[in-house]
Structure formats: structure tokens, C-alpha cells
Design a protein around this motif. Structure first.
Motif, mmCIF file in Angstrom:
data_model
loop_
_atom_site.group_PDB
_atom_site.id
_atom_site.type_symbol
_atom_site.label_atom_id
_atom_site.label_comp_id
_atom_site.label_asym_id
_atom_site.label_seq_id
_atom_site.Cartn_x
_atom_site.Cartn_y
_atom_site.Cartn_z
ATOM 1 N N MET A 132 -19.229 17.662 -22.111
ATOM 2 C CA MET A 132 -19.370 17.994 -23.522
ATOM 3 C C MET A 132 -20.611 18.859 -23.748
ATOM 4 O O MET A 132 -21.600 18.747 -23.041
ATOM 5 N N PRO A 133 -20.577 19.741 -24.748
ATOM 6 C CA PRO A 133 -21.701 20.651 -24.972
ATOM 7 C C PRO A 133 -22.982 19.934 -25.368
ATOM 8 O O PRO A 133 -22.963 18.951 -26.102
ATOM 9 N N ASN A 134 -24.087 20.447 -24.862
ATOM 10 C CA ASN A 134 -25.417 20.032 -25.299
ATOM 11 C C ASN A 134 -26.136 21.310 -25.726
ATOM 12 O O ASN A 134 -26.711 22.021 -24.908
ATOM 13 N N THR A 172 -22.974 19.866 -10.664
ATOM 14 C CA THR A 172 -23.473 20.276 -11.974
ATOM 15 C C THR A 172 -24.856 19.696 -12.196
ATOM 16 O O THR A 172 -25.099 18.538 -11.915
ATOM 17 N N SER A 173 -25.760 20.529 -12.713
ATOM 18 C CA SER A 173 -27.107 20.052 -13.005
ATOM 19 C C SER A 173 -27.160 19.261 -14.296
ATOM 20 O O SER A 173 -28.158 18.635 -14.605
ATOM 21 N N SER A 174 -26.072 19.299 -15.103
ATOM 22 C CA SER A 174 -26.094 18.609 -16.393
ATOM 23 C C SER A 174 -26.015 17.104 -16.244
ATOM 24 O O SER A 174 -26.419 16.361 -17.120
ATOM 25 N N ALA A 175 -25.434 16.641 -15.150
ATOM 26 C CA ALA A 175 -25.264 15.208 -14.964
ATOM 27 C C ALA A 175 -26.360 14.676 -14.065
ATOM 28 O O ALA A 175 -26.592 15.182 -12.982
ATOM 29 N N ALA A 176 -27.027 13.646 -14.543
ATOM 30 C CA ALA A 176 -28.117 13.066 -13.763
ATOM 31 C C ALA A 176 -27.527 12.106 -12.732
ATOM 32 O O ALA A 176 -27.617 10.894 -12.853
ATOM 33 N N ASP A 212 -23.801 28.010 -21.307
ATOM 34 C CA ASP A 212 -24.879 27.244 -20.685
ATOM 35 C C ASP A 212 -25.159 25.915 -21.363
ATOM 36 O O ASP A 212 -26.188 25.288 -21.121
ATOM 37 N N SER A 213 -24.231 25.456 -22.206
ATOM 38 C CA SER A 213 -24.420 24.156 -22.861
ATOM 39 C C SER A 213 -23.570 23.052 -22.235
ATOM 40 O O SER A 213 -23.644 21.904 -22.686
ATOM 41 N N THR A 214 -22.767 23.367 -21.229
ATOM 42 C CA THR A 214 -21.910 22.357 -20.604
ATOM 43 C C THR A 214 -22.036 22.398 -19.092
ATOM 44 O O THR A 214 -22.587 23.343 -18.516
ATOM 45 N N GLY A 215 -21.460 21.381 -18.452
ATOM 46 C CA GLY A 215 -21.485 21.295 -17.000
ATOM 47 C C GLY A 215 -20.650 22.347 -16.311
ATOM 48 O O GLY A 215 -20.737 22.511 -15.091
ATOM 49 N N ARG A 216 -19.849 23.078 -17.044
ATOM 50 C CA ARG A 216 -19.073 24.173 -16.448
ATOM 51 C C ARG A 216 -19.941 25.396 -16.176
ATOM 52 O O ARG A 216 -19.509 26.321 -15.468
ATOM 53 N N TYR A 217 -21.113 25.411 -16.759
ATOM 54 C CA TYR A 217 -22.023 26.547 -16.618
ATOM 55 C C TYR A 217 -22.352 26.806 -15.153
ATOM 56 O O TYR A 217 -22.718 25.903 -14.399
ATOM 57 N N ALA A 218 -22.221 28.074 -14.751
ATOM 58 C CA ALA A 218 -22.551 28.500 -13.394
ATOM 59 C C ALA A 218 -23.648 29.556 -13.511
ATOM 60 O O ALA A 218 -23.354 30.734 -13.783
ATOM 61 N N PRO A 219 -24.917 29.179 -13.354
ATOM 62 C CA PRO A 219 -26.028 30.086 -13.668
ATOM 63 C C PRO A 219 -25.966 31.435 -12.956
ATOM 64 O O PRO A 219 -26.150 32.480 -13.590
ATOM 65 N N LYS A 220 -25.721 31.436 -11.663
ATOM 66 C CA LYS A 220 -25.718 32.688 -10.900
ATOM 67 C C LYS A 220 -24.617 33.615 -11.390
ATOM 68 O O LYS A 220 -24.845 34.811 -11.634
#
Length: 306
Positions: free
Chosen positions: A58-60, A6-10, A280-288
Motif C-alpha cells: 500500500m502507498p506511503n 523491497t526496502s519498504s518492508a522491515a 516511490d510510495s509503494t514496495g513496487r518501486y524499483a529505484p534504479k
């Protein structure tokens, strides 16, 4: 242990799939927050901190805006509608293409946008704006309006929605569908798209108002009550995340009914992605996969709503 990047987590560590599964259980009231956090704590030995895990799950909502409410191509406002069989009155976010307002006697097809199980959050409002950018009149009701509206916090919103009468909530969305279909700017064509709880509501609408609903797109939603399913005729396009075992378990029986109905349906399952992959606000988001599913959704509405 299967993991998902996930890109949400650094972090260089992927988020274990168990964390997404636990979040799904928590988000749908299967486990409480204390249990959810206790389970997440068991993953810290793998080099992941609780702050990294929670920020990924969690949502951002700052990340979810693709179309600004100030975009010159749209006009966003709020409208109330009557719901005599529901809570008496509802309210929703109405987004109209600017060109429809600018040109006299011009109309456009309408799309009802239905939120998850926590009220009308910023992600769903942005989805409505995305639809308006594509030329549709979008209306996103807030189920929490009778309790004061979405509180700005998903945990509180989830608890509020859980406290509400389900039958009245369903009637509110039926009333919202009739409201936007008969709007003065409407061409008379009605579509509906919803996510999670909203996916269920889309399936319910397809079963309760099959002649009024011209195109339905439920994202990872469970089907309507079994007694209602034989009413579904479509067109309906169903979107599923491949890792969403809870919702996907309901699909085989639902598909049997759709086949028996000779319904006009198509289903897409996106391998390797979770429930909520479009958000697209959480780490579950899969852009493609989210983009592919959305391209299909817009094409489906263009085909069936004109």
C-alpha cells in the motif's frame, strides 16, 4: 515461487511476486479488497505478517516527496479549466519554474501529468514538481474534481474514479491538454506523461490529438481504442515493467500498428520490475529502473519540446 525484495518492508523475507500480482488485480478492480486480503493471508506461513505485506504494497506518500512544494525554484498553485464536452469544469495542480515567472515575456514548454486510477495523489503532484524543477510548466489535473477531488485515500479515490463516465473523463483530459498548451506562459510545445490509467490517457491523447501533442510518455499504459490507434504518429516513448503481464500483453498488437503507421516511437522494458515501478510510495518501486526511466523521459521531453 518468484520473489521480489523491497526496502519498504522491515523484514528479511522477500515479498513473493504473487503478492504484487494480486495487488495489481486489486488496484485495477479485477478482485475486491476481501479477496485480496484473503490471498495475502495465505502467505503468512512463509514468515510474513499481514502488516508487513500491506505496508509493502500500500502507498506511503511520506516517502514520495522528492521536491517540496516550498522549493524556491518552483511555484505551485491550482487552476481550473473549462471542459464543455466533459464535466463542464476541471481543476489541476499547476507548477511553474520560478525563473519563468521572474523574467518578463519568458515562456517554457508544458507537460500534462496524468495520475493513476485513483485521483491526484501526492506522488503524482510530486512528479509535477520534479518536471518544473527541470524547467517545464507542469499541469496535473484531478479527474475526481467533479466529485469533490482526491479524497486523501486511495481506496476511496479508486472507487470514485470507477464510478465516473469514462468518455467524459477522457474529454476532461483533452480539455486539460488544450488548456496548458495555450497557457500564457507556454511556449506552445506540449508533452504528456502518465502512469497506469494515466499511461492509457497519454496513449489516447497521442491518438486523438496527434498534431497538438509534441511528445508522449506513457508508463505501463494500455493503448487507445483500436479504431483510434492508426492516428498515432509520435513522438512517443513507452515505458514497461518486465513483470507487468497484464499491460505487456497489449503491446505486440499496439507495436504492429505503430510500425504500420511509421510512427516515431521507442519502447523500453525494464526486466524484473512490476507495474508501478516508478511510484516511490509503494514496495513496487524499483529505484534504479525508475531513475533510468525518468532520465530517459526528461531527455525525450528536452529533445522534442525544446
Amino acid at each position: 515461487m518468484k520473489s521480489v525484495n523491497t526496502s519498504s518492508a522491515a523484514t528479511s523475507h522477500p515479498i513473493p511476486q504473487e503478492a504484487f500480482d494480486w495487488y495489481d488485480e486489486y488496484a485495477h478492480g479485477i478482485i475486491d479488497r476481501r479477496t485480496f486480503m484473503r490471498r495475502l493471508a495465505t502467505l503468512t506461513a512463509a514468515g510474513l505478517s499481514l502488516s508487513v505485506l500491506t505496508s509493502a504494497l500500500m502507498p506511503n506518500y511520506a516517502e514520495a516527496e522528492q521536491v517540496s512544494f516550498n522549493d524556491p525554484d518552483i511555484k505551485a498553485s491550482y487552476s481550473t479549466f473549462t471542459s464543455p464536452k466533459g464535466h463542464g469544469e476541471g481543476k489541476g495542480y499547476l507548477v511553474v519554474p520560478a525563473k519563468i515567472i521572474a523574467e518578463p515575456n519568458r515562456t517554457a514548454p508544458t507537460v500534462l501529468v496524468i495520475h493513476e486510477n485513483r485521483g491526484l495523489n501526492p506522488y503524482v503532484k510530486d512528479v509535477a514538481r520534479r518536471l518544473a524543477k527541470q524547467g517545464f510548466i507542469a499541469f496535473a489535473p484531478d479527474a475526481l474534481y467533479p466529485l469533490g477531488g482526491y479524497p486523501g485515500n486511495d481506496d476511496e479515490g479508486r472507487a470514485m474514479q470507477r464510478s465516473m463516465d469514462k468518455a467524459k473523463l477522457e474529454q476532461d483530459f483533452i480539455a486539460a491538454a488544450n488548456f496548458i498548451k495555450s497557457h500564457t506562459l507556454s511556449s506552445g510545445k506540449l508533452g504528456a506523461v502518465g502512469f497506469c490509467f494515466g499511461g492509457y490517457i497519454v496513449n489516447m491523447l497521442a491518438a486523438t490529438m496527434p498534431t497538438e501533442l509534441d511528445a508522449a510518455v506513457p508508463y505501463y499504459g494500455t493503448p487507445a481504442a483500436e479504431a483510434l490507434r492508426p492516428n498515432v504518429k509520435g513522438p512517443i516513448m513507452l515505458q514497461f515493467g518486465g513483470l507487468d503481464e497484464r499491460v505487456n500483453a497489449t503491446w505486440p498488437d499496439y507495436e504492429k500498428t505503430l510500425k504500420a503507421n511509421k510512427a516515431n516511437y521507442i519502447a523500453h522494458t525494464y526486466p524484473g520490475v512490476n507495474h508501478g515501478f516508478h511510484n516511490d510510495s509503494t514496495g513496487r518501486y524499483a529505484p534504479k529502473e525508475a531513475e533510468l526511466s525518468w532520465t530517459r523521459t526528461i531527455a525525450f521531453f528536452n529533445k522534442h519540446l525544446g
